[in-house]
Design a protein around this motif. Structure first.
Motif, mmCIF file in Angstrom:
data_model
loop_
_atom_site.group_PDB
_atom_site.id
_atom_site.type_symbol
_atom_site.label_atom_id
_atom_site.label_comp_id
_atom_site.label_asym_id
_atom_site.label_seq_id
_atom_site.Cartn_x
_atom_site.Cartn_y
_atom_site.Cartn_z
ATOM 1 N N GLY A 45 7.899 -3.741 -9.136
ATOM 2 C CA GLY A 45 8.481 -2.755 -10.025
ATOM 3 C C GLY A 45 9.810 -2.212 -9.559
ATOM 4 O O GLY A 45 10.502 -1.529 -10.321
ATOM 5 N N ARG A 96 14.837 -8.974 -17.273
ATOM 6 C CA ARG A 96 14.679 -8.210 -16.024
ATOM 7 C C ARG A 96 15.896 -8.324 -15.105
ATOM 8 O O ARG A 96 16.220 -7.380 -14.382
ATOM 9 N N ASN A 130 15.687 -6.077 -11.732
ATOM 10 C CA ASN A 130 14.818 -4.944 -12.029
ATOM 11 C C ASN A 130 13.399 -5.431 -12.284
ATOM 12 O O ASN A 130 13.157 -6.617 -12.519
ATOM 13 N N SER A 131 12.472 -4.491 -12.252
ATOM 14 C CA SER A 131 11.057 -4.798 -12.533
ATOM 15 C C SER A 131 10.599 -6.001 -11.730
ATOM 16 O O SER A 131 9.986 -6.938 -12.266
ATOM 17 N N LYS A 147 8.718 -8.621 -9.394
ATOM 18 C CA LYS A 147 7.327 -9.039 -9.300
ATOM 19 C C LYS A 147 7.122 -9.808 -7.998
ATOM 20 O O LYS A 147 8.077 -10.400 -7.468
#
Length: 122
Positions: free
Chosen positions: A14, A66, A83-84, A86
């Motif tokens: 995240g 992302r 971003n975001s 994983k």
């Protein structure tokens, strides 16, 4: 030709990171640039490219929405805003110069840097 990546690190899922790639030894604005990544035991995967001319951008489906690629021709630098993040984004990230048209395929890359490690924990 020299490409030097920086900005990698360890983040939790995240989170965000911004990678930079400083280029030298060639006329930067003439070339498209790409980011690719390689995880242990896996093939290289093209992540994103940006054109030399109109700034068109291209993304792998796995990162679309992302990641954002950008370039600053005045600074001879290409960026990758991630971003975001994983856990499956964990890999060494490289920037590469593109021989011709922007492509996520390795055959079109002729130079790349030493890479920067990105580790995403769950």
């Amino acid at each position: 030709v020299q490409l030097v990546e920086s900005g990698g690190g360890s983040v939790q899922a995240g989170g965000s990171l911004r990678l930079s790639c400083a280029a030298s030894g060639f006329t930067f604005h003439y070339y498209a640039l790409c980011w690719f990544r390689q995880a242990p035991g896996k093939e290289r995967e093209g992540v994103s490219c940006i054109s030399s001319s109109d700034g068109s951008t291209y993304y792998a489906d796995s990162v679309k929405g992302r990641f954002t690629i950008s370039r600053d021709n005045a600074k001879n630098t290409v960026y990758l805003q991630m971003n975001s993040l994983k856990p499956e984004d964990t890999a060494v990230y490289y920037c590469a110069r593109v021989v011709g048209v922007p492509s996520l395929e390795p055959d079109e890359w002729d130079y790349w840097g030493q890479g920067t490690q990105v580790t995403v924990s769950s």
